[in-house]
Design a protein around this motif. Structure first.
Motif, PDB file in Angstrom:
ATOM      1  N   MET A  48       0.522  -1.015  -0.089  1.00 22.18           N
ATOM      2  CA  MET A  48       0.634  -0.233  -0.330  1.00 22.18           C
ATOM      3  C   MET A  48       0.486   1.287   0.083  1.00 22.18           C
ATOM      4  O   MET A  48       2.525   1.414   0.746  1.00 22.18           O
ATOM      5  CB  MET A  48      -0.871   0.469   1.113  1.00 22.18           C
ATOM      6  CG  MET A  48      -0.610  -0.139   2.862  1.00 22.18           C
ATOM      7  SD  MET A  48      -1.792  -0.242   3.802  1.00 22.18           S
ATOM      8  CE  MET A  48      -2.929   0.880   3.974  1.00 22.18           C
ATOM      9  N   TYR A  51      -0.207   8.232   2.903  1.00 23.39           N
ATOM     10  CA  TYR A  51      -1.265   9.227   2.346  1.00 23.39           C
ATOM     11  C   TYR A  51      -0.984   9.861   3.791  1.00 23.39           C
ATOM     12  O   TYR A  51      -0.909   9.846   4.981  1.00 23.39           O
ATOM     13  CB  TYR A  51      -2.205   9.531   2.106  1.00 23.39           C
ATOM     14  CG  TYR A  51      -1.900   8.655   0.552  1.00 23.39           C
ATOM     15  CD1 TYR A  51      -2.719   7.407   0.190  1.00 23.39           C
ATOM     16  CD2 TYR A  51      -1.202   9.198  -0.282  1.00 23.39           C
ATOM     17  CE1 TYR A  51      -2.882   6.540  -1.229  1.00 23.39           C
ATOM     18  CE2 TYR A  51      -1.957   8.080  -1.917  1.00 23.39           C
ATOM     19  CZ  TYR A  51      -2.159   7.514  -1.955  1.00 23.39           C
ATOM     20  OH  TYR A  51      -1.993   6.181  -3.412  1.00 23.39           O
ATOM     21  N   SER A  53      -2.647  11.667   4.882  1.00 22.38           N
ATOM     22  CA  SER A  53      -3.903  11.716   5.778  1.00 22.38           C
ATOM     23  C   SER A  53      -4.473  10.569   6.706  1.00 22.38           C
ATOM     24  O   SER A  53      -5.107   9.971   7.269  1.00 22.38           O
ATOM     25  CB  SER A  53      -5.145  11.816   5.105  1.00 22.38           C
ATOM     26  OG  SER A  53      -5.291  11.198   4.194  1.00 22.38           O
ATOM     27  N   ASN A  55      -4.147   5.808   5.093  1.00 22.44           N
ATOM     28  CA  ASN A  55      -5.367   5.579   5.143  1.00 22.44           C
ATOM     29  C   ASN A  55      -4.958   3.403   5.184  1.00 22.44           C
ATOM     30  O   ASN A  55      -4.416   3.087   6.157  1.00 22.44           O
ATOM     31  CB  ASN A  55      -4.188   5.663   3.051  1.00 22.44           C
ATOM     32  CG  ASN A  55      -3.035   4.745   2.956  1.00 22.44           C
ATOM     33  OD1 ASN A  55      -2.084   6.248   3.510  1.00 22.44           O
ATOM     34  ND2 ASN A  55      -2.735   4.031   2.208  1.00 22.44           N
ATOM     35  N   GLU A  56      -6.407   2.943   4.211  1.00 24.60           N
ATOM     36  CA  GLU A  56      -6.559   1.649   5.113  1.00 24.60           C
ATOM     37  C   GLU A  56      -6.599   0.930   4.069  1.00 24.60           C
ATOM     38  O   GLU A  56      -7.383   1.559   2.927  1.00 24.60           O
ATOM     39  CB  GLU A  56      -7.856   1.099   6.683  1.00 24.60           C
ATOM     40  CG  GLU A  56      -8.362   0.454   6.904  1.00 24.60           C
ATOM     41  CD  GLU A  56      -9.073   0.687   7.693  1.00 24.60           C
ATOM     42  OE1 GLU A  56      -9.081   2.053   8.811  1.00 24.60           O
ATOM     43  OE2 GLU A  56     -10.053   0.159   8.078  1.00 24.60           O
ATOM     44  N   ASP A  57      -6.341  -0.485   4.325  1.00 21.77           N
ATOM     45  CA  ASP A  57      -6.955  -1.074   3.338  1.00 21.77           C
ATOM     46  C   ASP A  57      -7.337  -2.537   3.881  1.00 21.77           C
ATOM     47  O   ASP A  57      -6.297  -3.481   4.386  1.00 21.77           O
ATOM     48  CB  ASP A  57      -6.163  -1.054   1.322  1.00 21.77           C
ATOM     49  CG  ASP A  57      -6.349  -2.245   1.203  1.00 21.77           C
ATOM     50  OD1 ASP A  57      -4.913  -2.463  -0.328  1.00 21.77           O
ATOM     51  OD2 ASP A  57      -7.548  -2.725   0.574  1.00 21.77           O
ATOM     52  N   THR A  61      -3.638  -1.142   8.089  1.00 20.83           N
ATOM     53  CA  THR A  61      -3.719   0.510   8.133  1.00 20.83           C
ATOM     54  C   THR A  61      -2.151   1.033   7.850  1.00 20.83           C
ATOM     55  O   THR A  61      -1.079   0.472   8.780  1.00 20.83           O
ATOM     56  CB  THR A  61      -3.681   0.533   9.712  1.00 20.83           C
ATOM     57  OG1 THR A  61      -5.114   0.662   9.559  1.00 20.83           O
ATOM     58  CG2 THR A  61      -4.793   2.665   9.559  1.00 20.83           C
ATOM     59  N   GLN A  63       0.198   4.741   8.711  1.00 22.35           N
ATOM     60  CA  GLN A  63       0.164   5.958   8.681  1.00 22.35           C
ATOM     61  C   GLN A  63       1.302   7.021   8.324  1.00 22.35           C
ATOM     62  O   GLN A  63       2.567   6.169   8.070  1.00 22.35           O
ATOM     63  CB  GLN A  63      -0.156   6.004  10.383  1.00 22.35           C
ATOM     64  CG  GLN A  63      -1.004   5.585  10.695  1.00 22.35           C
ATOM     65  CD  GLN A  63      -2.412   6.555  10.859  1.00 22.35           C
ATOM     66  OE1 GLN A  63      -2.187   7.722  10.653  1.00 22.35           O
ATOM     67  NE2 GLN A  63      -3.676   6.294  11.145  1.00 22.35           N
TER      68      GLN A  63
END
Lengths: 111, 116
Positions: A48, A51, A53, A55-57, A61, A63
């Motif tokens: 992943m 970003y 802000s 993000n989570e998938d 997660t 950070q």
């Protein structure tokens, strides 16, 4: 010198556990951030992007803390198939990609 | 769609010999990168092609390494003469465009080079 630092592990966790990895980078002007996954004797694959802000998938997660220059990856409900080496990767350039890799953190998920 | 391919998968040569590694990027990808991982170290950038032009070769270790991408399709990386410290896994990656610094690079399976 531009560096990306990670705890090499291994992190040994049981199935279902939550595990977190951190990574620090030296260049405050870094542009983009990634977590790659690498299985034994295989090529790295993008897990992943990270970003500002956060993000989570699914169970993952990511950070980013630009002020402290660190990136984190949280894996919830660990599966046996999550066993791999997780590479923290940073791109210093804005115009094109020159990826700088950490050495990776090894995760071993046991039954 | 085929991914990035590399040939050979393994190469064992003696010090002083020459080896040529080949990378075929994903069709349509203008950007092609070479990386290397030596034992115990992190993966390190070697160079970046945009089509047939070298955009950045700042990671090339020395003049024993020569990369080419004639025609802007596949690329070769030649090591001549090989030294013991050249042993490692050489990865190739490609990406479609560089308008976004988050553009994904797709990696090939690597060539494992052993110099004896």
């Amino acid at each position: 010198r531009k560096e990306v630092e990670q705890d090499p592990g291994p992190f040994n966790v049981p199935e279902g556990a939550t595990v977190a990895f951190n990574c620090t980078y030296s260049n405050s002007a870094s542009q983009s951030f990634f977590w790659y996954r690498q299985d034994c004797r295989k090529e790295p694959k993008l897990l992943m992007s990270v970003y500002s802000s956060g993000n989570e998938d699914g169970r993952f997660t990511a950070q980013l803390n630009r002020a402290s220059q660190y990136i984190s990856l949280l894996i919830r409900d660990s599966k046996l198939s999550d066993s791999a080496t997780y590479l923290c990767v940073v791109n210093w350039n804005s115009g094109y990609s020159t990826l700088t890799f950490g050495k990776g953190t090894m995760l071993l998920v046991s039954p | 769609e085929a991914g990035v391919t590399q040939f050979p998968s393994h190469s064992v040569i003696e010090k002083g010999q020459t080896v040529t590694l080949r990378c075929d990027p994903i069709s349509g990808h203008d950007n092609l990168y070479w990386y290397r991982r030596v034992m115990g170290k992190e993966i390190k950038f070697l160079l970046h092609f945009v089509k047939e032009s070298k955009q950045d070769e700042s990671g090339m270790p020395n003049n024993r390494f020569l990369a080419e991408r004639t025609g802007g399709t596949y690329s070769t990386l030649k090591v001549q003469p090989a030294e013991l410290e050249d042993s490692g896994v050489y990865f190739c990656a490609s990406s479609q465009d560089e308008s976004n610094s988050y553009n994904e690079q797709f990696f090939g399976p690597g060539t494992r080079l052993t110099v004896l």
